[in-house]
Design a protein around this motif. Sequence first.
Motif, PDB file in Angstrom:
ATOM      1  N   ASP A  39      71.615  17.579  26.941  1.00  0.00           N
ATOM      2  CA  ASP A  39      71.845  16.153  27.173  1.00  0.00           C
ATOM      3  C   ASP A  39      72.562  15.470  26.024  1.00  0.00           C
ATOM      4  OD1 ASP A  39      69.902  16.149  25.239  1.00  0.00           O
ATOM      5  OD2 ASP A  39      68.364  15.139  26.463  1.00  0.00           O
ATOM      6  N   GLY A  40      72.757  16.161  24.904  1.00  0.00           N
ATOM      7  CA  GLY A  40      73.493  15.595  23.783  1.00  0.00           C
ATOM      8  C   GLY A  40      72.673  14.703  22.879  1.00  0.00           C
ATOM      9  N   LYS A  41      71.394  14.592  23.090  1.00  0.00           N
ATOM     10  CA  LYS A  41      70.562  13.695  22.277  1.00  0.00           C
ATOM     11  C   LYS A  41      69.857  14.446  21.149  1.00  0.00           C
ATOM     12  CE  LYS A  41      69.841  10.530  26.162  1.00  0.00           C
ATOM     13  NZ  LYS A  41      68.851   9.925  27.086  1.00  0.00           N
ATOM     14  N   ASP A  98      79.800  11.061  23.804  1.00  0.00           N
ATOM     15  CA  ASP A  98      79.677  10.912  25.253  1.00  0.00           C
ATOM     16  C   ASP A  98      81.003  11.099  25.988  1.00  0.00           C
ATOM     17  OD1 ASP A  98      80.914   8.690  24.248  1.00  0.00           O
ATOM     18  OD2 ASP A  98      79.696   7.230  25.357  1.00  0.00           O
ATOM     19  N   ALA A 139      77.757  18.810  19.663  1.00  0.00           N
ATOM     20  CA  ALA A 139      78.618  17.986  20.521  1.00  0.00           C
ATOM     21  C   ALA A 139      80.079  18.411  20.370  1.00  0.00           C
ATOM     22  CB  ALA A 139      78.449  16.511  20.155  1.00  0.00           C
ATOM     23  N   SER A 156      83.804   9.381  25.414  1.00  0.00           N
ATOM     24  CA  SER A 156      84.642   8.172  25.394  1.00  0.00           C
ATOM     25  C   SER A 156      85.661   8.257  24.254  1.00  0.00           C
ATOM     26  CB  SER A 156      83.766   6.929  25.223  1.00  0.00           C
ATOM     27  OG  SER A 156      83.050   6.987  24.004  1.00  0.00           O
ATOM     28  N   ARG A 194      82.525  19.788  23.314  1.00  0.00           N
ATOM     29  CA  ARG A 194      83.829  19.194  23.629  1.00  0.00           C
ATOM     30  C   ARG A 194      84.939  20.236  23.600  1.00  0.00           C
ATOM     31  NH1 ARG A 194      82.213  15.034  20.101  1.00  0.00           N
ATOM     32  NH2 ARG A 194      83.612  15.852  18.489  1.00  0.00           N
TER      33      ARG A 194
END
Length: 427
Positions: A81-83, A183, A158, A185, A162
């Motif tokens: 979830d990237g958290k 996220d 992360a 963006s 990516r």
Amino acid sequence: MAQALPADGVMRAADGTPLKQALARAERRERLKALGLVLPLFAFIVLSFVVPILVMLYNSVHDPDVAENMPRTIEALRQWDGKDLPSEETFAALAADLAEAHRTKQVALIGKRLNYEISGIRSKVIATGRKAAALEQGPYKEAIIAMDKVWANPDTWATIKRSSSDWTPFYILAMLDLRQGADGSIEQVPADRAIYKDILIRTLGISLLVTLMTLILGYPVAYLLATSPQRTASLLMIFVLLPFWTSLLVRTTAWMILMQDGGVFAQFLNLTGITWLLNAVGLMDGEPQLFKTRFATVVAMTHIQLPFTLLPIYSVMKTISPNYMRAAKSLGGTPFYSFLRVYMPQTLPGVAAGCLLTFILCLGYYITPTLVGGPTDQMISGFIERAINAENNWGKASALGVILLVATLILYYVYNKLVGIDRMKLG
């Protein structure tokens, strides 16, 4: 007396073939001959121009290093979830991938790619790969974090996520001082790392200034060449073409000598009193410092590019009949008014073509800014060279090339809208 048509009403050639058929065969033969003559040039353009551009576009978005060498980790990160930190299974996948990459000597590629986004991580990835090759059992999470604290940072994971695709906007975004957030963006990079927009603006600014200088210096000379007697014009044309007799490197080296501190140019400023005047008004303090400055870069580039602006203008001016000016003067126009309203508008296609040619050539300058310019005068081409030879970063070099290509195409589009290829009157 008109020749009577054959009984069947069909005109035929001497060999009896219908005339329409014979003409079509002759036209087809001529087209094939023309194609044969053009084909070598077309092949040369495709191989030396089109193919390199396609390869450049491909390299600017193709990024397979992480995807090919970390398949287990990428698959495990799909559920992350990237958290918080990833699960134990993800760390186990990382250990397996880095150990395999260490054995196949591909771990340096992974480190190099991640280092583009996380400075200094290359050596840590290589060290982790070496240690992971000796790791026989878990728990992997504690063991990997113990090898280096970088794996305890969610940003590291992360970045890997990516980079999990063979295709990426990373290089293009980075060359525009942008990046993808955690996220996905798009966001601005920190101000202390935002340099590439300044480089692009600098490249466009220097190119525009050089183009303006060549226009100011070249337009009167082109007018003099176009209106002078043939003997005088031929002699002047020799001086215009004289710079082409020496290489660009030799001309730039000559400007290095002229612009040296205490050199010929500085002595000229001293003898003419310009140095004293500039010191008196507070624009300069002491002797002139010309070498490795923006002034030296612009002067050297203007000298090199002047014929490229002048010659298209001259070729258009040669087609303008003197009768236009005579008619304008006979109708009461002053020489200046007649030149401004009658003669100058007819030269605009040549002005546009010459300025476009000079501006595009200036965008790609590398040797002259490197030799006579300072650190703040380097243009995009210098950074492309550094990315290839010093950093071995073909993605970055290709992205800079794409940005330069797009800028050129936009300029050409604007030129075509304002002037139009169909309205050019060259030669």
